[in-house]
Design a protein around this motif. Structure first.
Motif, short mmCIF file in Angstrom:
data_model
loop_
_atom_site.label_atom_id
_atom_site.label_comp_id
_atom_site.label_asym_id
_atom_site.label_seq_id
_atom_site.Cartn_x
_atom_site.Cartn_y
_atom_site.Cartn_z
N GLU B 18 29.36 48.18 39.02
CA GLU B 18 30.32 49.03 39.85
C GLU B 18 29.10 49.97 41.43
N ASP B 34 37.49 44.12 51.57
CA ASP B 34 37.91 45.14 50.08
C ASP B 34 37.69 44.84 48.98
N ARG B 36 37.36 45.58 46.19
CA ARG B 36 37.65 45.86 44.44
C ARG B 36 38.52 44.52 43.97
#
Lengths: 367, 367
Positions: B18, B34, B36
């Motif tokens: 993370e 990104d 994600r």
């Protein structure tokens, strides 16, 4: 196609190669590219290293490994961006390195145009025997339009090699994906490149390989060479020949894009065919011959414009206004006329909403 | 970049992953996509199979074989066309099959965006240790913009794998040719695909590998996570940080074509910077920051738009009107600031007739 009345060749020397070049123009359905560059390269290889050895599948062991080879791309580019001659050796080395197997032989991918010749040069330079056969029995524009595809055999691992000896190996999920990826890579490489594909064992090759096509092409070229007065009669003596119309080319348009030459030509009937008008449409190869809105002939049958005087074939990129031609059709190899074959190379595969009708059901054969 | 004040990581568990995702947005110069999707895939891999093992080159033998991996393509597509997760394993198998060597480890190609994350997931699923380092030290848009290219090291054999597990192996004559061929193949595959490239031994890897970049990115993310009041102060504590302007995005335009996202954004100064106007131009990554016709900063220095409140990085495909940002610059790794480095990734490599000026010579560092 008439059954071979003589044994197949065992070598291809200079004369056979010259005959092969002529035969390839007749059998290519307008496609495969002008064989001239392939002819020069093959004669050069023969003079340097000797004739090509020609063999049949029966001459090999069942688990011997082989591949098919040919140029992929726009024939208009093939006439200018000349191969180096090393491509066959690079293909062989790459296939051997990737598969961990020795290659025993190679064959042409298609029997037509430049692709009937180049693999001979590659085989000679790569020191591989050439199999008397191919995977199309004529020329077709797309990679999946080969007989192994009819039996769900993969074209990969497929190796693409250019004249700089750059190599790209494809392992796609299907032959149609391969066509898309390889065609695109060919564009980036300049419009044409050399491919080695459908690697397989002899045991697996027996079903798809159309045997004897190299010998056939040589036989056609020899018949035309030896013809005294009537090359068309000589041709009809070695091939089932269906002449559709005698005429003059009055219009032709071509555009080269995406690795293909697309377009059409209009032939105006002359002599006994005065008053008729036939349109040919092509995507590298001739796809349909249309008169008064009806199809005279379509793929997979082989539609070729033959020179009216010499009966030699005219490839699509050489069609020009004023040429005197005979629009001629030869029956396709039987494998293409099956329902599965028509799915892959019939009119609908090329976007024509036309039912295939075998040429012999519509027209009279030349005697 | 400040020297590491602590030993590098030895594993990447959920918390490290993370933190890595946050660090990657800061260090990517707007590019890399990104994170994600990469974050979710990596967390999934960690939960299924355990943390990634992180090692250094010194942990390997000199002739151990390794490769770098990352996605190639337009970040806008990467957000939607999600990898399967199997790509790392397919790349490893293909490289091993082609080279005849076992692979001992892998590393990220670039430390930025999704490409800082995905290789972690691939390494876990391919059961390979991950090297703490990469070949860019940031993100850059083109394959030859990697440190090995500075030393004429080949990026090939390069393997491209898509989510269908199709594989393409390239053996070009040069890295720029590879960029052209691979970029084109990536377009045909749908706009993005996964690559394994720059395969090399540990001995050869020592010169190009920028060591410690995975640990650095984790450290940046952790600093931002643990920051109480002032994430920018926390950031300046772990990186040499050069804030150029605080403002609001008032314009952005993007176009996705040819495997890249190109465009620009205009930021209007606010607060102490009211009255100023800065334009950022990007090709996947931010290339230049321009004010009043002068370059405030350029590649290879890392230009990032940081969220004004959280100091997290905003990737180019997420820039939108109204965002409150701080235009921030971090010095590039030294290898890129050499004359050879500037040839490859300096302003002129991207078409800007601008001389590179190191950020620290033009601006004040944040304290």
């Amino acid at each position: 196609m008439t059954a071979a009345t003589e044994a197949g060749l065992s070598t291809l020397g200079e004369q056979e190669v010259e005959d092969l070049a002529v035969g390839c123009t007749v059998l290519a359905g307008g496609g495969g590219g002008d064989p001239r560059v392939g002819l020069m390269m093959t004669l050069s290889a023969v003079r340097e290293l000797g004739p090509a050895d020609v063999i049949r599948l029966d001459d090999l062991a069942e688990d011997d490994y082989l591949f098919a080879a040919g140029m992929i791309g726009a024939p208009t580019v093939m006439m200018e961006k000349i191969p180096s001659g090393r491509e066959g050796a690079v293909i062989k080395e790459t296939i051997e390195a990737n598969s961990g197997r020795k290659v025993a032989a190679m064959m042409p991918l298609e029997m037509g145009g430049i692709n009937g010749l180049l693999p001979i040069a590659w085989a000679i330079r790569a020191r591989l025997p050439l199999i008397d056969g191919d995977l199309m029995g004529r020329a077709f524009p797309e990679i999946q339009m080969c007989t192994p595809h009819l039996y769900d055999m993969p074209a990969w691992p497929c190796v693409l090699v250019d004249e700089r000896s750059q190599a790209i190996t494809f392992e796609p999920v299907g032959n149609v994906w391969l066509e898309r990826l390889a065609r695109n890579a060919v564009s980036v490489l300049g419009g044409c490149a050399c491919s080695g594909l459908y690697p397989m064992t002899v045991a697996r090759a027996r079903q798809p390989v159309i045997a004897g096509t190299v010998s056939n092409a040589v036989r056609v070229g020899r018949a035309l060479r030896e013809a005294r007065n009537d090359p068309f009669a000589a041709l009809a003596g070695v091939l089932d020949t269906y002449p559709l119309m005698t005429g003059k080319v009055v219009e032709v348009e071509r555009r080269t894009a995406g690795g293909f030459v697309r377009g059409g030509a209009v032939i105006e009937g002359t002599d006994q065919d005065a008053g008729r008008l036939v349109r040919i449409e092509f995507q590298n190869e001739n796809l349909v011959a249309i008169e008064d809105g009806e199809a005279l002939a379509t793929v997979p049958d082989i539609i070729t414009l033959l020179d009216r005087h010499t009966a030699r074939g005219i490839v699509t990129e050489h069609i020009r206004y004023g040429q005197r031609v005979v629009v001629t059709v030869f029956p396709a190899p039987e494998q293409w006329r099956t329902p599965r074959g028509l799915e892959v190379v019939g009119p609908r595969a090329f976007g024509y909403d036309i039912d295939f009708v075998p040429v012999e059901e519509q027209h009279a054969q030349a005697r």
